[in-house]
Design an enzyme around this catalytic site. Structure first.
Site, PDB file in Angstrom:
ATOM      1  CE1 TYR A 207       1.818   3.436 -11.681  1.00  0.00           C
ATOM      2  CE2 TYR A 207       3.032   4.879 -10.226  1.00  0.00           C
ATOM      3  CZ  TYR A 207       3.009   3.841 -11.120  1.00  0.00           C
ATOM      4  OH  TYR A 207       4.185   3.202 -11.449  1.00  0.00           O
TER       5      TYR A 207
ATOM      6  CG  ASP B 183       8.284   6.397  -9.689  1.00  0.00           C
ATOM      7  OD1 ASP B 183       9.170   6.677 -10.526  1.00  0.00           O
ATOM      8  OD2 ASP B 183       7.315   5.654  -9.943  1.00  0.00           O
TER       9      ASP B 183
ATOM     10  CE  LYS C 139       7.033   5.517 -13.464  1.00  0.00           C
ATOM     11  NZ  LYS C 139       6.148   5.455 -12.286  1.00  0.00           N
TER      12      LYS C 139
ATOM     13  CG  HIS D 117       4.127   3.760 -17.373  1.00  0.00           C
ATOM     14  ND1 HIS D 117       3.202   4.303 -16.528  1.00  0.00           N
ATOM     15  CD2 HIS D 117       4.646   2.697 -16.696  1.00  0.00           C
ATOM     16  CE1 HIS D 117       3.164   3.623 -15.397  1.00  0.00           C
ATOM     17  NE2 HIS D 117       4.029   2.638 -15.471  1.00  0.00           N
TER      18      HIS D 117
HETATM   19  P1  NAD Z   1       7.454  -2.764  -4.016  1.00  0.00           P
HETATM   20  O1  NAD Z   1       8.458  -3.788  -4.342  1.00  0.00           O
HETATM   21  O2  NAD Z   1       7.876  -1.417  -3.564  1.00  0.00           O
HETATM   22  O3  NAD Z   1       6.498  -3.457  -2.977  1.00  0.00           O
HETATM   23  C1  NAD Z   1       5.498  -2.771  -2.294  1.00  0.00           C
HETATM   24  C2  NAD Z   1       4.843  -3.750  -1.327  1.00  0.00           C
HETATM   25  O4  NAD Z   1       5.844  -4.327  -0.494  1.00  0.00           O
HETATM   26  C3  NAD Z   1       3.873  -3.074  -0.392  1.00  0.00           C
HETATM   27  O5  NAD Z   1       2.600  -2.988  -0.969  1.00  0.00           O
HETATM   28  C4  NAD Z   1       3.921  -3.995   0.804  1.00  0.00           C
HETATM   29  O6  NAD Z   1       3.092  -5.104   0.564  1.00  0.00           O
HETATM   30  C5  NAD Z   1       5.359  -4.458   0.810  1.00  0.00           C
HETATM   31  N1  NAD Z   1       6.213  -3.680   1.736  1.00  0.00           N
HETATM   32  C6  NAD Z   1       6.648  -2.391   1.603  1.00  0.00           C
HETATM   33  N2  NAD Z   1       7.445  -2.043   2.616  1.00  0.00           N
HETATM   34  C7  NAD Z   1       7.551  -3.147   3.415  1.00  0.00           C
HETATM   35  C8  NAD Z   1       8.232  -3.421   4.613  1.00  0.00           C
HETATM   36  N3  NAD Z   1       9.017  -2.507   5.196  1.00  0.00           N
HETATM   37  N4  NAD Z   1       8.100  -4.664   5.132  1.00  0.00           N
HETATM   38  C9  NAD Z   1       7.345  -5.598   4.553  1.00  0.00           C
HETATM   39  N5  NAD Z   1       6.671  -5.404   3.412  1.00  0.00           N
HETATM   40  C10 NAD Z   1       6.772  -4.183   2.846  1.00  0.00           C
HETATM   41  O7  NAD Z   1       6.493  -2.660  -5.297  1.00  0.00           O
HETATM   42  P2  NAD Z   1       5.904  -1.495  -6.194  1.00  0.00           P
HETATM   43  O8  NAD Z   1       5.070  -0.558  -5.421  1.00  0.00           O
HETATM   44  O9  NAD Z   1       5.253  -2.157  -7.339  1.00  0.00           O
HETATM   45  O10 NAD Z   1       7.190  -0.751  -6.736  1.00  0.00           O
HETATM   46  C11 NAD Z   1       7.692   0.463  -6.190  1.00  0.00           C
HETATM   47  C12 NAD Z   1       7.329   1.630  -7.079  1.00  0.00           C
HETATM   48  O11 NAD Z   1       7.816   1.411  -8.389  1.00  0.00           O
HETATM   49  C13 NAD Z   1       5.834   1.821  -7.307  1.00  0.00           C
HETATM   50  O12 NAD Z   1       5.150   2.354  -6.202  1.00  0.00           O
HETATM   51  C14 NAD Z   1       5.851   2.711  -8.511  1.00  0.00           C
HETATM   52  O13 NAD Z   1       6.173   4.045  -8.146  1.00  0.00           O
HETATM   53  C15 NAD Z   1       6.958   2.070  -9.320  1.00  0.00           C
HETATM   54  N6  NAD Z   1       6.441   1.076 -10.294  1.00  0.00           N
HETATM   55  C16 NAD Z   1       6.661   1.315 -11.620  1.00  0.00           C
HETATM   56  C17 NAD Z   1       6.203   0.433 -12.576  1.00  0.00           C
HETATM   57  C18 NAD Z   1       6.471   0.701 -14.008  1.00  0.00           C
HETATM   58  O14 NAD Z   1       5.906   0.017 -14.876  1.00  0.00           O
HETATM   59  N7  NAD Z   1       7.292   1.671 -14.331  1.00  0.00           N
HETATM   60  C19 NAD Z   1       5.514  -0.728 -12.192  1.00  0.00           C
HETATM   61  C20 NAD Z   1       5.306  -0.973 -10.838  1.00  0.00           C
HETATM   62  C21 NAD Z   1       5.792  -0.057  -9.908  1.00  0.00           C
END
Ligand code: NAD
Length: 278
Positions: free
Chosen positions: A53, A48, A78, A111
């Site tokens: 990004y 994704d 997106k 998005h």
């Molecule tokens: P997430 O909830 O996946 O959190 C990521 C963070 O969690 C990492 O940076 C790290 O700090 C922690 N983490 C990850 N694995 C871990 C583990 N095993 N143990 C402990 N901590 C851990 O947050 P995200 O990246 O914002 O969301 C996932 C994906 O969703 C994004 O990468 C993106 O592709 C998508 N996204 C979309 C939007 C949107 O507006 N559509 C916004 C934000 C994210």
């Protein structure tokens, strides 16, 4: 590890998507190729990303060098807010395709509704053309609230396959998820681990359940999402954590454990407000 452990979700147009994928928000462009290469080696097949990004090129290089057949990959990107519009959406999509080095994406999303621009309907109509041309296998939206979905359903012809929204145990948004379900729109959760920002992974309920299973708090939260039926793509730049986040299929939460996590909802939004992000 093979991908055949990952459940496939059927979207409303028959396209299937791996329920567990890998997200690359805030993965620095120079790091994206290495991070996605690691993810593909671990077994992830669903990536994704988004134009904003700024790492589509690195993602594309990793996909190309992986040797994984294109039809085994599921790639989402997106349309960014400033590219919304009937004249600008298609060139933006083509730029994303070029950067990814692909001739189609599996899922293309608007998005944010960006309501002050008032261009999400005309933008979505461009996505409908992209779908018709076979350049996206499915189309959908992200960060849409019920009124935005209602307007889209009233004014366009193709029901979005997904709505990708902030969703985690502290922010469960049952009404929005249920609205989507009733219309055939599958929910994807962004920030499934609450972006590491909130104390979710230190919540005593989550850590107690994790200890009981010999799993990490992150694995317990991700398992809860899978059991909810939500599509997730947690992000990490650590290969070790990427492997941990993929290792969710050798345990299940009991009904009472699952319910205890559901009971943690506190309506806590961490990311942007869809009415204000423009
Ligand atoms: P997430 O909830 O996946 O959190 C990521 C963070 O969690 C990492 O940076 C790290 O700090 C922690 N983490 C990850 N694995 C871990 C583990 N095993 N143990 C402990 N901590 C851990 O947050 P995200 O990246 O914002 O969301 C996932 C994906 O969703 C994004 O990468 C993106 O592709 C998508 N996204 C979309 C939007 C949107 O507006 N559509 C916004 C934000 C994210």
């Amino acid at each position: 590890m093979a991908d055949n452990t990952i459940p496939q979700v059927e979207l409303n147009n028959g396209t299937t998507i791996p329920q567990l994928g890998f997200g690359v928000f805030l993965v620095d462009p120079p790091e994206a190729e290495r991070v996605v290469t690691d993810a593909l080696e671990i077994g992830y097949r669903h990536i994704d990303t988004a134009a904003i990004y700024r790492n589509e090129e690195g993602v594309g290089r990793a996909l190309a060098s992986s040797g994984v057949p294109r039809e085994e990959l599921f790639v989402t990107t997106k349309l960014w807010n400033t590219d919304q519009g009937s004249d600008t959406a298609l060139p933006a999509f083509e730029t994303s395709l070029d950067k990814l080095g692909l001739d189609y994406v599996d899922l293309y999303l608007v998005h944010w509704p960006a309501p002050q621009r008032d261009t999400y309907v005309e933008s979505y109509r461009v996505l409908e053309q992209i779908l018709a041309a076979g350049r996206a296998r499915a189309i959908g939206v992200s960060n849409f609230l019920v009124p935005h979905l209602e307007r889209l359903l009233a004014e366009t012809s193709i029901v979005p396959a997904v709505n990708q929204i902030e969703l985690h145990p502290y922010y469960q948004r049952r009404d929005l998820v249920e609205f989507g379900r009733s219309r055939g729109i599958h929910t994807e959760a962004w920030g499934p681990l609450s972006q590491g920002k909130s104390p979710l992974l230190q919540d005593p309920m989550v850590t107690a359940i994790a200890d009981a299973h010999g799993k990490s708090p992150a694995q317990v939260v991700l398992r809860w999402h899978l059991e909810e039926g939500t599509i997730i793509f947690p992000k990490t730049t650590s290969r070790e954590r990427a492997a941990e986040n993929f290792d969710l299929f050798d345990f299940e939460l009991s009904a009472s454990e699952h319910a205890a996590i559901t009971a943690l909802d506190r309506d806590e939004r961490l990311g942007g407000d869809p009415l204000e992000v423009n």
